[in-house]
Design a protein around this motif. Structure first.
Motif, mmCIF file in Angstrom:
data_model
loop_
_atom_site.group_PDB
_atom_site.id
_atom_site.type_symbol
_atom_site.label_atom_id
_atom_site.label_comp_id
_atom_site.label_asym_id
_atom_site.label_seq_id
_atom_site.Cartn_x
_atom_site.Cartn_y
_atom_site.Cartn_z
ATOM 1 N N ASN A 87 0.880 -1.084 -0.065
ATOM 2 C CA ASN A 87 -0.082 0.040 -0.035
ATOM 3 C C ASN A 87 0.741 1.177 0.061
ATOM 4 O O ASN A 87 0.593 2.263 -0.341
ATOM 5 C CB ASN A 87 -0.905 -0.015 1.136
ATOM 6 C CG ASN A 87 -2.116 -0.945 1.100
ATOM 7 O OD1 ASN A 87 -2.237 -1.467 -0.219
ATOM 8 N ND2 ASN A 87 -2.567 -1.489 2.199
ATOM 9 N N ASP A 88 2.001 1.163 0.645
ATOM 10 C CA ASP A 88 2.882 2.550 0.539
ATOM 11 C C ASP A 88 3.885 2.639 -0.481
ATOM 12 O O ASP A 88 4.963 2.993 -0.586
ATOM 13 C CB ASP A 88 3.810 2.417 1.783
ATOM 14 C CG ASP A 88 4.608 1.222 2.053
ATOM 15 O OD1 ASP A 88 4.356 0.264 1.425
ATOM 16 O OD2 ASP A 88 5.435 1.395 2.873
ATOM 17 N N LEU A 89 3.440 2.203 -1.810
ATOM 18 C CA LEU A 89 4.280 1.997 -2.899
ATOM 19 C C LEU A 89 4.598 3.521 -3.399
ATOM 20 O O LEU A 89 3.683 4.299 -3.432
ATOM 21 C CB LEU A 89 3.661 1.541 -4.217
ATOM 22 C CG LEU A 89 4.206 1.304 -5.487
ATOM 23 C CD1 LEU A 89 5.458 0.423 -5.249
ATOM 24 C CD2 LEU A 89 3.425 1.087 -6.572
ATOM 25 N N ASN A 90 5.831 3.933 -3.085
ATOM 26 C CA ASN A 90 6.322 5.362 -3.520
ATOM 27 C C ASN A 90 6.267 5.761 -4.846
ATOM 28 O O ASN A 90 6.511 4.958 -5.722
ATOM 29 C CB ASN A 90 7.406 5.931 -2.790
ATOM 30 C CG ASN A 90 8.689 5.113 -2.849
ATOM 31 O OD1 ASN A 90 8.779 4.740 -4.144
ATOM 32 N ND2 ASN A 90 9.394 4.928 -2.003
ATOM 33 N N TYR A 91 6.426 6.940 -5.254
ATOM 34 C CA TYR A 91 6.717 7.470 -6.504
ATOM 35 C C TYR A 91 7.813 6.767 -7.315
ATOM 36 O O TYR A 91 7.618 6.280 -8.431
ATOM 37 C CB TYR A 91 6.563 8.875 -6.617
ATOM 38 C CG TYR A 91 6.716 9.665 -8.075
ATOM 39 C CD1 TYR A 91 5.559 9.269 -9.026
ATOM 40 C CD2 TYR A 91 7.290 10.800 -8.287
ATOM 41 C CE1 TYR A 91 5.703 9.807 -10.146
ATOM 42 C CE2 TYR A 91 7.277 11.497 -9.433
ATOM 43 C CZ TYR A 91 6.408 10.725 -10.374
ATOM 44 O OH TYR A 91 6.401 11.278 -11.653
ATOM 45 N N GLN A 92 8.787 6.734 -6.500
ATOM 46 C CA GLN A 92 10.035 6.089 -7.245
ATOM 47 C C GLN A 92 9.997 4.772 -7.828
ATOM 48 O O GLN A 92 10.252 4.321 -8.664
ATOM 49 C CB GLN A 92 11.285 6.493 -6.324
ATOM 50 C CG GLN A 92 12.641 5.901 -7.117
ATOM 51 C CD GLN A 92 13.792 6.195 -5.985
ATOM 52 O OE1 GLN A 92 13.802 6.824 -5.049
ATOM 53 N NE2 GLN A 92 15.102 5.398 -6.369
ATOM 54 N N ASP A 93 9.289 4.037 -6.645
ATOM 55 C CA ASP A 93 9.349 2.417 -6.714
ATOM 56 C C ASP A 93 8.165 2.184 -7.916
ATOM 57 O O ASP A 93 8.209 1.530 -8.747
ATOM 58 C CB ASP A 93 8.607 1.863 -5.520
ATOM 59 C CG ASP A 93 9.908 1.557 -4.371
ATOM 60 O OD1 ASP A 93 10.929 1.922 -4.888
ATOM 61 O OD2 ASP A 93 9.456 1.237 -3.462
ATOM 62 N N ALA A 94 7.174 3.482 -8.007
ATOM 63 C CA ALA A 94 6.072 3.194 -8.928
ATOM 64 C C ALA A 94 6.709 3.145 -10.394
ATOM 65 O O ALA A 94 6.442 2.623 -11.316
ATOM 66 C CB ALA A 94 4.891 4.102 -8.751
ATOM 67 N N LEU A 95 7.584 4.506 -10.384
ATOM 68 C CA LEU A 95 8.215 4.574 -11.726
ATOM 69 C C LEU A 95 9.099 3.516 -12.184
ATOM 70 O O LEU A 95 9.144 3.119 -13.377
ATOM 71 C CB LEU A 95 8.852 5.846 -11.528
ATOM 72 C CG LEU A 95 8.061 7.154 -11.751
ATOM 73 C CD1 LEU A 95 9.014 8.382 -11.432
ATOM 74 C CD2 LEU A 95 7.249 7.354 -12.963
ATOM 75 N N ILE A 96 10.026 2.906 -11.213
ATOM 76 C CA ILE A 96 10.854 1.906 -11.606
ATOM 77 C C ILE A 96 10.162 0.494 -12.079
ATOM 78 O O ILE A 96 10.513 0.061 -13.164
ATOM 79 C CB ILE A 96 11.821 1.623 -10.306
ATOM 80 C CG1 ILE A 96 12.564 2.563 -9.981
ATOM 81 C CG2 ILE A 96 12.561 0.314 -10.454
ATOM 82 C CD1 ILE A 96 13.492 2.468 -8.813
ATOM 83 N N LEU A 97 9.040 0.270 -11.460
ATOM 84 C CA LEU A 97 8.031 -0.885 -11.737
ATOM 85 C C LEU A 97 7.611 -0.614 -12.922
ATOM 86 O O LEU A 97 7.490 -1.534 -13.902
ATOM 87 C CB LEU A 97 7.170 -1.050 -10.662
ATOM 88 C CG LEU A 97 6.372 -2.435 -10.831
ATOM 89 C CD1 LEU A 97 7.229 -3.469 -10.839
ATOM 90 C CD2 LEU A 97 5.506 -2.485 -9.498
ATOM 91 N N ALA A 98 7.063 0.560 -13.352
ATOM 92 C CA ALA A 98 6.482 0.952 -14.592
ATOM 93 C C ALA A 98 7.556 0.683 -15.822
ATOM 94 O O ALA A 98 7.317 0.127 -16.820
ATOM 95 C CB ALA A 98 5.816 2.315 -14.772
ATOM 96 N N MET A 99 8.694 1.196 -15.534
ATOM 97 C CA MET A 99 9.917 1.100 -16.741
ATOM 98 C C MET A 99 10.079 -0.296 -16.826
ATOM 99 O O MET A 99 10.224 -0.801 -18.004
ATOM 100 C CB MET A 99 11.043 1.849 -16.285
ATOM 101 C CG MET A 99 10.968 3.436 -16.236
ATOM 102 S SD MET A 99 12.636 4.283 -15.883
ATOM 103 C CE MET A 99 12.504 4.086 -13.959
#
Length: 151
Positions: A87-99
């Motif tokens: 639930n606490d997925l931060n912006y940086q992790d979200a971007l890395i995962l998306a990439m």
């Protein structure tokens, strides 16, 4: 290793992957605080929806693929580094995962294009790969401008 036996299995797999990504990007958008960030992830989800519809149309086209080449293709999921369910997925992790997601899909469509036996099928898979590359670039630019600048 994922083994495909028919063209329909490939398209169904690609559609399922697009649906999973639509859910993922929509969910991430809802978790983010910034309106611009929400918009980025929602726009990608909309693009994925359009791509899914494009894949549905491909089912009727029945393009020819070299299934021997496709069966040898190794599809791996290298996203274990980040738990996208937390639930606490931060912006940086979200971007890395998306990439990472976009890179994996790019490779998938490129491999499908390589196994295509007719021009129309090859061009369609190359266009899909190109779409994935553009989406990855959007995330990379966002990462560079907002994450790397902060560090």
């Amino acid at each position: 290793m994922k083994i495909f036996r028919t063209f329909e299995e490939i398209i169904d797999y690609a559609i399922d992957e697009e649906m999973d990504e639509i859910e993922f990007y929509s969910e991430v958008a809802n978790r983010m605080d910034s309106k611009n960030v929400k918009r980025l992830f929602r726009n990608i989800a909309l693009e994925k929806t359009a791509r899914m519809l494009r894949l549905e149309k491909m089912k009727d086209a029945k393009p020819e693929l070299n299934m021997n080449q496709v069966q040898d293709m190794k599809i791996t999921n290298s996203l274990e580094n980040i738990d996208h369910s937390k639930n606490d997925l931060n912006y940086q992790d979200a971007l890395i995962l998306a990439m990472k997601k976009e890179k994996a899909k790019f490779k998938f469509y490129l491999n499908m294009a390589d196994s295509a036996l007719n021009k129309e099928c090859k061009e369609t898979f190359l266009a899909l790969a190109n779409d994935e590359a553009r989406q990855r670039l959007k995330f990379e630019i966002e990462y560079e401008e907002h994450i790397l600048v902060e560090n």
